[in-house]
Scaffold this motif. Structure first.
Motif, PDB file in Angstrom:
ATOM      1  N   GLN B   6       0.076 -10.292  -5.485  1.00 59.18           N
ATOM      2  CA  GLN B   6       0.506  -9.212  -5.225  1.00 59.18           C
ATOM      3  C   GLN B   6      -0.913  -8.119  -4.952  1.00 59.18           C
ATOM      4  OE1 GLN B   6       3.984  -8.703  -8.111  1.00 59.18           O
ATOM      5  NE2 GLN B   6       4.117  -7.099  -6.611  1.00 59.18           N
ATOM      6  N   PRO B   7      -1.268  -7.981  -3.686  1.00 59.83           N
ATOM      7  CA  PRO B   7      -2.744  -7.424  -3.447  1.00 59.83           C
ATOM      8  C   PRO B   7      -2.825  -6.174  -3.870  1.00 59.83           C
ATOM      9  CG  PRO B   7      -1.695  -8.623  -1.506  1.00 59.83           C
ATOM     10  CD  PRO B   7      -0.609  -8.425  -2.325  1.00 59.83           C
ATOM     11  N   ASP B   8      -1.653  -5.253  -3.699  1.00 62.95           N
ATOM     12  CA  ASP B   8      -1.749  -3.898  -4.253  1.00 62.95           C
ATOM     13  C   ASP B   8      -1.597  -3.630  -5.322  1.00 62.95           C
ATOM     14  OD1 ASP B   8      -0.251  -3.954  -1.015  1.00 62.95           O
ATOM     15  OD2 ASP B   8      -2.500  -3.321  -1.311  1.00 62.95           O
ATOM     16  N   ILE B   9      -2.422  -2.947  -6.131  1.00 63.91           N
ATOM     17  CA  ILE B   9      -2.011  -2.485  -7.685  1.00 63.91           C
ATOM     18  C   ILE B   9      -1.193  -1.360  -7.598  1.00 63.91           C
ATOM     19  CG2 ILE B   9      -3.206  -1.971  -9.904  1.00 63.91           C
ATOM     20  CD1 ILE B   9      -5.511  -3.610  -9.158  1.00 63.91           C
ATOM     21  N   HIS B  10      -1.611  -0.471  -6.695  1.00 63.29           N
ATOM     22  CA  HIS B  10      -0.851   0.979  -6.656  1.00 63.29           C
ATOM     23  C   HIS B  10      -0.770   1.111  -5.227  1.00 63.29           C
ATOM     24  CE1 HIS B  10      -0.799   5.536  -8.111  1.00 63.29           C
ATOM     25  NE2 HIS B  10       0.264   5.123  -7.800  1.00 63.29           N
ATOM     26  N   ILE B  11       0.384   1.881  -5.170  1.00 59.96           N
ATOM     27  CA  ILE B  11       0.802   2.468  -3.752  1.00 59.96           C
ATOM     28  C   ILE B  11       1.420   3.808  -3.774  1.00 59.96           C
ATOM     29  CG2 ILE B  11       2.251   2.180  -1.533  1.00 59.96           C
ATOM     30  CD1 ILE B  11       1.586  -0.632  -1.307  1.00 59.96           C
ATOM     31  N   THR B  12       1.075   4.744  -3.186  1.00 56.75           N
ATOM     32  CA  THR B  12       1.631   6.128  -2.933  1.00 56.75           C
ATOM     33  C   THR B  12       2.169   6.344  -1.558  1.00 56.75           C
ATOM     34  OG1 THR B  12       0.248   6.994  -4.720  1.00 56.75           O
ATOM     35  CG2 THR B  12       1.247   8.654  -3.577  1.00 56.75           C
ATOM     36  N   VAL B  13       3.555   6.514  -1.835  1.00 53.30           N
ATOM     37  CA  VAL B  13       4.048   6.971  -0.284  1.00 53.30           C
ATOM     38  C   VAL B  13       4.770   8.249  -0.432  1.00 53.30           C
ATOM     39  CG1 VAL B  13       4.264   4.758   0.332  1.00 53.30           C
ATOM     40  CG2 VAL B  13       6.300   5.695  -0.791  1.00 53.30           C
ATOM     41  N   SER B  14       5.020   8.942   0.768  1.00 55.88           N
ATOM     42  CA  SER B  14       5.751  10.311   0.663  1.00 55.88           C
ATOM     43  C   SER B  14       7.234   9.999   0.616  1.00 55.88           C
ATOM     44  CB  SER B  14       5.410  11.100   1.925  1.00 55.88           C
ATOM     45  OG  SER B  14       3.967  11.344   1.920  1.00 55.88           O
ATOM     46  N   GLU B  15       8.017  10.776   0.003  1.00 61.16           N
ATOM     47  CA  GLU B  15       9.322  10.641   0.342  1.00 61.16           C
ATOM     48  C   GLU B  15       9.932  10.588   1.709  1.00 61.16           C
ATOM     49  OE1 GLU B  15      11.610  13.518  -2.219  1.00 61.16           O
ATOM     50  OE2 GLU B  15      13.310  12.221  -2.509  1.00 61.16           O
ATOM     51  N   GLY B  16      10.723   9.708   2.105  1.00 61.13           N
ATOM     52  CA  GLY B  16      11.354   9.529   3.470  1.00 61.13           C
ATOM     53  C   GLY B  16      10.387   8.595   4.233  1.00 61.13           C
ATOM     54  N   ALA B  17       9.230   8.143   3.594  1.00 59.78           N
ATOM     55  CA  ALA B  17       8.572   7.510   4.559  1.00 59.78           C
ATOM     56  C   ALA B  17       8.696   5.951   4.180  1.00 59.78           C
ATOM     57  CB  ALA B  17       6.866   7.583   4.123  1.00 59.78           C
ATOM     58  N   SER B  18       8.365   4.899   5.185  1.00 62.93           N
ATOM     59  CA  SER B  18       8.533   3.694   5.272  1.00 62.93           C
ATOM     60  C   SER B  18       7.874   2.748   3.887  1.00 62.93           C
ATOM     61  CB  SER B  18       8.715   2.884   6.472  1.00 62.93           C
ATOM     62  OG  SER B  18       7.386   3.023   6.558  1.00 62.93           O
ATOM     63  N   LEU B  19       8.074   1.899   3.325  1.00 64.89           N
ATOM     64  CA  LEU B  19       7.531   1.216   2.486  1.00 64.89           C
ATOM     65  C   LEU B  19       7.466  -0.283   2.816  1.00 64.89           C
ATOM     66  CD1 LEU B  19       6.373   1.072  -0.457  1.00 64.89           C
ATOM     67  CD2 LEU B  19       8.582   0.581  -1.234  1.00 64.89           C
TER      68      LEU B  19
END
Lengths: 113, 113
Positions: B6-19
């Motif tokens: 899993q290349p990404d240790i930590h991801i931050t997204v805005s509520e409502g955004a796609s993931l």
């Protein structure tokens, strides 16, 4: 239906003491797994049982670790003597068939001082 | 030996955004593929699984994942993220019905307003 039940949820002990973690799998599940989770190593499989028989214990880190499953509804993971590097969250999981669709307990957080 | 990345240790997204959370595996054959989610202080819960058939699988909580054999990937997606999706996500693979799952190191998802 009750899920996988683990106890204790939290354990704080001193180096050298014996630690026993307990697990009750979901009724009817034939496989039981013990995993350890740490920040550095992630989720590691320690040992797993099929029909109460240990199948693979190659993940058990040292002779200080032992696991038993005396019957279909109970398993223990014992650490004797415990060391600070054993501090981790220990998860028990069970499944009805093969390794897929694991059902996890809430974990036992162990801190060894 | 099999491995899961899993290349990404930590991801931050805005509520409502796609993931999209990435997962790559190393196996000789098509493995069984899983995504699990872990909320703080909890055990892991199965989100979805792929064994065979349609390569786009739907899971709980609005998640889906797509198996791409050519890329040895099984990425997890959600079109619109909710604050309650903040958690740790684990990709896992199994070779067959009788081998334990191997887990990736996990990706921590943070959701901001």
């Amino acid at each position: 239906d009750a899920g996988v039940i683990q106890s204790p949820r939290h354990e704080v002990t001193e180096m050298g003491q014996e630690v026993t973690l307990r697990c009750k799998p979901i009724s009817g599940h034939d496989y039981l797994f013990w995993y350890r989770q740490t920040m550095m190593r992630g989720l590691e499989l320690l040992i797993y049982f099929n029909n109460n028989v240990p199948i693979d214990d190659s993940g058990m880190p040292e002779d200080r670790f032992s696991a038993k499953m005396p019957n279909a509804s109970f398993s223990t993971l014992k650490i004797q003597p415990s060391e600070p590097r054993d501090s981790a969250v220990y998860f028990c999981a069970s499944s009805q068939q093969g390794p897929g669709e694991l059902f996890f307990g809430e974990g036992s957080r162990l801190t060894v001082l | 030996a099999q491995s899961v990345t899993q290349p990404d240790i930590h991801i931050t997204v805005s509520e409502g955004a796609s993931l999209e959370l990435r997962c790559n595996y190393s196996y000789g054959a098509t493995p069984y593929l899983f995504w699990y989610v872990q909320s703080p202080g909890q055990g892991l819960q199965l989100l979805l699984k792929y064994f065979s058939g349609d390569t786009l699988v739907q899971g709980i909580k609005g998640f889906e994942a797509e198996f791409k054999r050519s890329q040895s990937s099984f990425n997890l997606r959600k079109p619109s993220v909710h604050w309650s999706d903040a958690a740790e996500y684990f990709c896992a693979v199994g070779l067959s019905g009788n081998t334990p799952l191997v887990f990736g190191k996990g990706t921590r998802l943070s959701v901001i307003a």
